[in-house]
Motif scaffolding. Structure first.
Motif, PDB file in Angstrom:
ATOM      1  N   LYS A  47       4.253  12.400   8.121  1.00 41.90           N
ATOM      2  CA  LYS A  47       3.985  12.247   6.668  1.00 41.90           C
ATOM      3  C   LYS A  47       2.679  12.939   5.917  1.00 41.90           C
ATOM      4  O   LYS A  47       2.565  13.452   5.202  1.00 41.90           O
ATOM      5  CB  LYS A  47       4.042  10.718   6.337  1.00 41.90           C
ATOM      6  CG  LYS A  47       3.825  10.474   4.587  1.00 41.90           C
ATOM      7  CD  LYS A  47       3.752   8.773   4.457  1.00 41.90           C
ATOM      8  CE  LYS A  47       3.272   8.239   3.367  1.00 41.90           C
ATOM      9  NZ  LYS A  47       3.116   6.946   3.062  1.00 41.90           N
ATOM     10  N   ARG A  48       1.789  12.416   6.994  1.00 41.73           N
ATOM     11  CA  ARG A  48       0.305  13.091   6.648  1.00 41.73           C
ATOM     12  C   ARG A  48       0.195  14.573   6.647  1.00 41.73           C
ATOM     13  O   ARG A  48      -0.321  15.083   5.529  1.00 41.73           O
ATOM     14  CB  ARG A  48      -0.724  12.490   7.492  1.00 41.73           C
ATOM     15  CG  ARG A  48      -2.195  12.771   7.441  1.00 41.73           C
ATOM     16  CD  ARG A  48      -3.257  12.235   8.487  1.00 41.73           C
ATOM     17  NE  ARG A  48      -2.839  12.559   9.774  1.00 41.73           N
ATOM     18  CZ  ARG A  48      -2.860  13.715  10.510  1.00 41.73           C
ATOM     19  NH1 ARG A  48      -3.402  14.746   9.938  1.00 41.73           N
ATOM     20  NH2 ARG A  48      -2.695  13.733  11.868  1.00 41.73           N
ATOM     21  N   ASP A 104       3.979   8.512  10.866  1.00 45.74           N
ATOM     22  CA  ASP A 104       2.808   8.815  10.200  1.00 45.74           C
ATOM     23  C   ASP A 104       2.239  10.108  10.332  1.00 45.74           C
ATOM     24  O   ASP A 104       1.717  10.456   9.176  1.00 45.74           O
ATOM     25  CB  ASP A 104       1.839   7.744  10.549  1.00 45.74           C
ATOM     26  CG  ASP A 104       2.342   6.008  10.062  1.00 45.74           C
ATOM     27  OD1 ASP A 104       2.892   6.203   9.027  1.00 45.74           O
ATOM     28  OD2 ASP A 104       2.172   5.542  10.983  1.00 45.74           O
ATOM     29  N   ASP A 115      -0.419   8.551  -2.645  1.00 47.20           N
ATOM     30  CA  ASP A 115      -1.371   7.833  -3.103  1.00 47.20           C
ATOM     31  C   ASP A 115      -1.451   7.851  -4.782  1.00 47.20           C
ATOM     32  O   ASP A 115      -1.803   6.859  -5.453  1.00 47.20           O
ATOM     33  CB  ASP A 115      -2.816   8.602  -2.600  1.00 47.20           C
ATOM     34  CG  ASP A 115      -3.011   7.837  -1.122  1.00 47.20           C
ATOM     35  OD1 ASP A 115      -2.245   6.980  -0.754  1.00 47.20           O
ATOM     36  OD2 ASP A 115      -3.779   8.455  -0.594  1.00 47.20           O
ATOM     37  N   THR A 117       0.990  -1.199  -0.129  1.00 44.51           N
ATOM     38  CA  THR A 117       0.093   0.232  -0.081  1.00 44.51           C
ATOM     39  C   THR A 117       0.912   1.315  -0.126  1.00 44.51           C
ATOM     40  O   THR A 117       2.259   1.169   0.209  1.00 44.51           O
ATOM     41  CB  THR A 117      -1.020   0.180   1.273  1.00 44.51           C
ATOM     42  OG1 THR A 117      -0.043   0.509   2.472  1.00 44.51           O
ATOM     43  CG2 THR A 117      -1.601  -1.181   1.508  1.00 44.51           C
ATOM     44  N   SER A 118       0.250   2.437  -0.372  1.00 47.39           N
ATOM     45  CA  SER A 118       1.036   3.632  -0.309  1.00 47.39           C
ATOM     46  C   SER A 118       1.282   3.655   0.991  1.00 47.39           C
ATOM     47  O   SER A 118       2.436   4.523   1.306  1.00 47.39           O
ATOM     48  CB  SER A 118       0.124   4.591  -0.920  1.00 47.39           C
ATOM     49  OG  SER A 118      -0.803   5.072  -0.066  1.00 47.39           O
ATOM     50  N   ASP A 119       0.721   3.624   2.168  1.00 47.54           N
ATOM     51  CA  ASP A 119       1.004   3.994   3.436  1.00 47.54           C
ATOM     52  C   ASP A 119       2.276   3.184   3.744  1.00 47.54           C
ATOM     53  O   ASP A 119       2.915   3.754   4.754  1.00 47.54           O
ATOM     54  CB  ASP A 119      -0.063   3.454   4.395  1.00 47.54           C
ATOM     55  CG  ASP A 119      -1.345   4.021   4.228  1.00 47.54           C
ATOM     56  OD1 ASP A 119      -1.428   5.060   3.754  1.00 47.54           O
ATOM     57  OD2 ASP A 119      -2.666   3.442   4.775  1.00 47.54           O
ATOM     58  N   GLU A 120       2.551   2.296   3.337  1.00 48.76           N
ATOM     59  CA  GLU A 120       4.021   1.606   3.811  1.00 48.76           C
ATOM     60  C   GLU A 120       5.171   2.475   3.195  1.00 48.76           C
ATOM     61  O   GLU A 120       6.123   2.331   3.732  1.00 48.76           O
ATOM     62  CB  GLU A 120       3.959   0.204   3.011  1.00 48.76           C
ATOM     63  CG  GLU A 120       3.053  -0.926   3.662  1.00 48.76           C
ATOM     64  CD  GLU A 120       3.276  -2.178   3.181  1.00 48.76           C
ATOM     65  OE1 GLU A 120       4.293  -2.585   2.172  1.00 48.76           O
ATOM     66  OE2 GLU A 120       2.348  -2.864   3.094  1.00 48.76           O
TER      67      GLU A 120
END
Lengths: 454, 213
Positions: free
Chosen positions: A350-351, A347, A370, A10-13
């Motif tokens: 990054k967000r 996280d 994303d 996933t892009s979260d990784e």
């Protein structure tokens, strides 16, 4: 190697400072192994660059590199990449470029021994093939000079080899100004990947022979040119954003031919490359405002491994010379990210990096983790470079349209006209044959097809 | 008297087919070529330039209009030449020695052409001597120099100096442009002006040749 899957689920990784395949290089440096490190680049002030002035040139580089290294030590930076980006004359005069590399490497070596400073030297050779028009990408005199420069710079101390290559630019420049999709597909889907295969096969061979790293390329000549033209209101922003996505395919070819990163700092397509390859990337944003305007000051940092200032002239500012000053800026940016990584708060950072920019411009939207992940997923589903390029462009159109539909992004009607047109034309020009038939009457005079193996 | 609004509109919309038809129709009706140019084609293109400056048009729309203009000009050209009608001015453009970046230079050329200037493009990596030679051969009124790098902009001074040494500096106006260049630099090297973008380059070129159409 043809990448046919993604490196991350996933892009979260995808995260800043962490690559699946860290790169070891230079003086005890590991890139993408849990830290974001600065990559510092600088250029000469206004001065004559030729062999008659070599002493003054070397003196300038001595001053810039020494100042940067000194400040890295004072700020206790855990590691850094120094980039030496050739001016055209430094690649043409092969010895001139190599002397600057050797001098820079010696200084870095001294700082490693005296202070334990971990660094690596990236030499970015200038693509001088486009001096001739139409350019002779494979048979011109400049081709030999360029590869000789790669070799000699590697022998004299470059740890990472890079280039901002220009295959296809002769067509892309005009196609951009005309917002001509068949022209852009010819440049980015047909010519550029062919040139990248030719070029990076050889660069990888040189890197292997000299035991250095084939690092990566940048679509600067295409996508950054488009971004700058859009900023000046010469072409629509959506065209530039779509070109950004399309250009990721030609940049990926470097990795298919053996590059292992970090990709070049001005390659804003870096997150796509990282999503596919898992290799470390270098990016630039707010701390590169010294070199050019961008819309991606924060978001560019979201998944990067090196954080760069792109380039700054050696001019005196109040606190010191500009390269030192930008070393300090980059250092504090990196410290913040590394503190977040150490404290498990990455996280959140990054967000914030993403949301602070993402919906303020189409340029930022298209490089978000994303969007990059979506584009990367589209690319690896296809086999041919052409189809990958076309599909990447279509994916970009869909991403932009969805953002407008959901009212996350606002675009004026005159931009939407181009989005509609490009979406229709991507369907229409579905094969290389279609594109060649449509584009060659307009662009044949600009390009020597045999120089691309066509 | 012919109403040129429709011809102007063809240029504004970039309608090449209609531009060809109407230009020919005007000639067939006995209108002088110079009048068709001055009252039809050029005013149409002036509107296009204004729309670009106002952010209504992008370069691609401007290029479509420029093509329609060129269709009309192509029909008029033999007649204009026969009656010794000259372009606004001749501009020699090029990227200086050592530099290979040319998209800015190309944009300036496009916009100058669209404003009625004749362009001679020297290309990239052009030596001072070649600029002097080409200026003489072409009879250029203006020289536009482009450079993107701090390490190549010094060639602008070398080029200005070459015109001085040749004794032809007073025969040509020199304007410069490019990312590292400034008004101060233009003054310092003895150029006649600095244009930060292509639109201003057109205005400057008009000023340098002493008027505007």
């Amino acid at each position: 190697m043809n990448f046919n899957s993604l490196a991350y689920d996933t892009s979260d990784e995808m995260m800043f400072g962490k690559a699946l395949h860290p790169v070891r290089c230079g003086f005890d440096l590991v890139l993408g192994d849990g830290l974001v490190l600065p990559e510092i680049n600088f250029t000469l002030p206004v001065m004559q660059v030729d062999n008659s002035n070599i002493k003054a040139i070397l003196k300038q580089y001595m001053e810039m590199v020494s100042g940067v290294l000194q400040r890295l030590v004072i700020l206790q930076v855990p590691g850094a990449v120094i980039e030496f980006e050739h001016a055209p004359q430094m690649t043409e005069n092969v010895d001139m470029g190599a002397r600057i590399t050797a001098q820079t490497r010696k200084l870095m070596e001294n700082y490693y021994h005296d202070h334990g400073l971990k660094t690596a030297l990236r030499a970015t050779i200038c693509d001088i093939r486009e001096k001739e028009r139409p350019p002779k990408m494979r048979t011109g005199r400049a081709v030999g000079q360029m590869f000789e420069s790669f070799k000699l710079n590697a022998q004299r101390g470059a740890d990472l080899l890079s280039i901002e290559s220009t295959g296809g630019k002769e067509v892309s420049d005009r196609a951009l100004m005309e917002a001509n999709l068949p022209g852009l597909l010819l440049a980015l889907g047909i010519l550029a990947p062919r040139d990248m295969h030719f070029l990076w096969k050889k660069i990888h061979n040189i890197a292997q022979q000299e035991n250095v790293v084939a690092a990566g390329d940048s679509a600067c000549a295409f996508a950054n040119t488009a971004m700058v033209l859009a900023d000046q209101k010469y072409i629509p922003n959506v065209v530039a954003a779509v070109v950004r996505a399309m250009s990721a395919v030609r940049s990926l070819v470097a990795f298919e031919e053996g590059a292992i990163g970090p990709s070049k700092d001005c390659a804003y397509e870096g997150p796509v490359i990282k999503a596919i390859t898992g290799f470390p990337i270098s990016m630039e944003g707010k701390s590169a405002a010294c070199a050019h305007f961008s819309h991606m000051g924060n978001i560019a940092m979201a998944v990067t491994d090196l954080w760069s200032n792109e380039s700054v002239q050696n001019v005196k500012l109040l606190s010191g010379f500009a390269p030192e000053v930008f070393t300090e800026l980059l250092t504090y940016d990196c410290r913040l990210l590394n503190e977040a990584l150490a404290g498990g708060e990455e996280d959140v950072i990054k967000r914030l990096l993403v949301t602070s920019d993402e919906n303020k411009s189409v340029h930022a939207l298209i490089i978000s983790p994303d969007s990059s992940y979506d584009i990367a997923r589209t690319i690896v589903k296809e086999k041919s470079d052409f189809e990958r390029t076309r599909r990447a462009g279509m994916a970009a159109c869909n991403i932009i349209r969805a953002a407008v539909r959901d009212k996350r992004l606002s675009l004026p009607e005159k931009e939407m006209v181009y989005l509609d047109r490009f979406q229709n034309e991507f369907e229409k020009y579905a094969t290389e044959e279609h594109v060649l038939e449509a584009a060659l009457p307009d662009y044949a005079e600009l390009v020597i097809l045999s120089e691309y193996g066509l | 008297m012919t109403n040129y609004n429709e011809l102007q509109e063809c240029i504004i919309k970039g309608n090449r087919i209609k531009a060809r038809e109407l230009t020919q129709e005007c000639l067939d009706n006995g209108n002088p070529a110079k009048e068709i140019l001055d009252e039809g084609l050029i005013p149409g293109m002036a509107v296009v330039g204004k729309k670009f400056q106002d952010g209504e048009y992008f370069i691609p729309e401007m290029l479509v209009s420029a093509r329609a203009l060129n269709i009309g000009l192509g029909i008029l050209k033999p007649l204009l030449e026969a009656s010794d009608v000259k372009p606004v001015a001749k501009v020699l453009v090029g990227t200086v020695k050592g530099d290979i970046h040319d998209i800015g230079k190309n944009l300036v050329a496009i916009m100058l052409r669209g404003s009625g200037f004749e362009i001679i493009d020297a290309g990239v990596d052009v030596s001072p001597e070649k600029f002097v030679q080409m200026a003489k051969e072409s009879g250029a009124d203006i020289l536009g120099l482009s450079a993107l790098l701090t390490t190549t902009m010094t060639a602008m001074k070398d080029t200005v100096d070459a015109f001085q040494a040749d004794g032809s500096r007073d025969k040509i106006k020199i304007m410069i442009g490019g990312a590292p260049v400034t008004t101060d630099y233009a003054e310092k090297i003895g150029a006649d002006g600095y244009a930060p973008n292509a639109a201003i380059a057109v205005e400057m070129a008009k000023t340098l040749v002493g008027g505007s159409r």
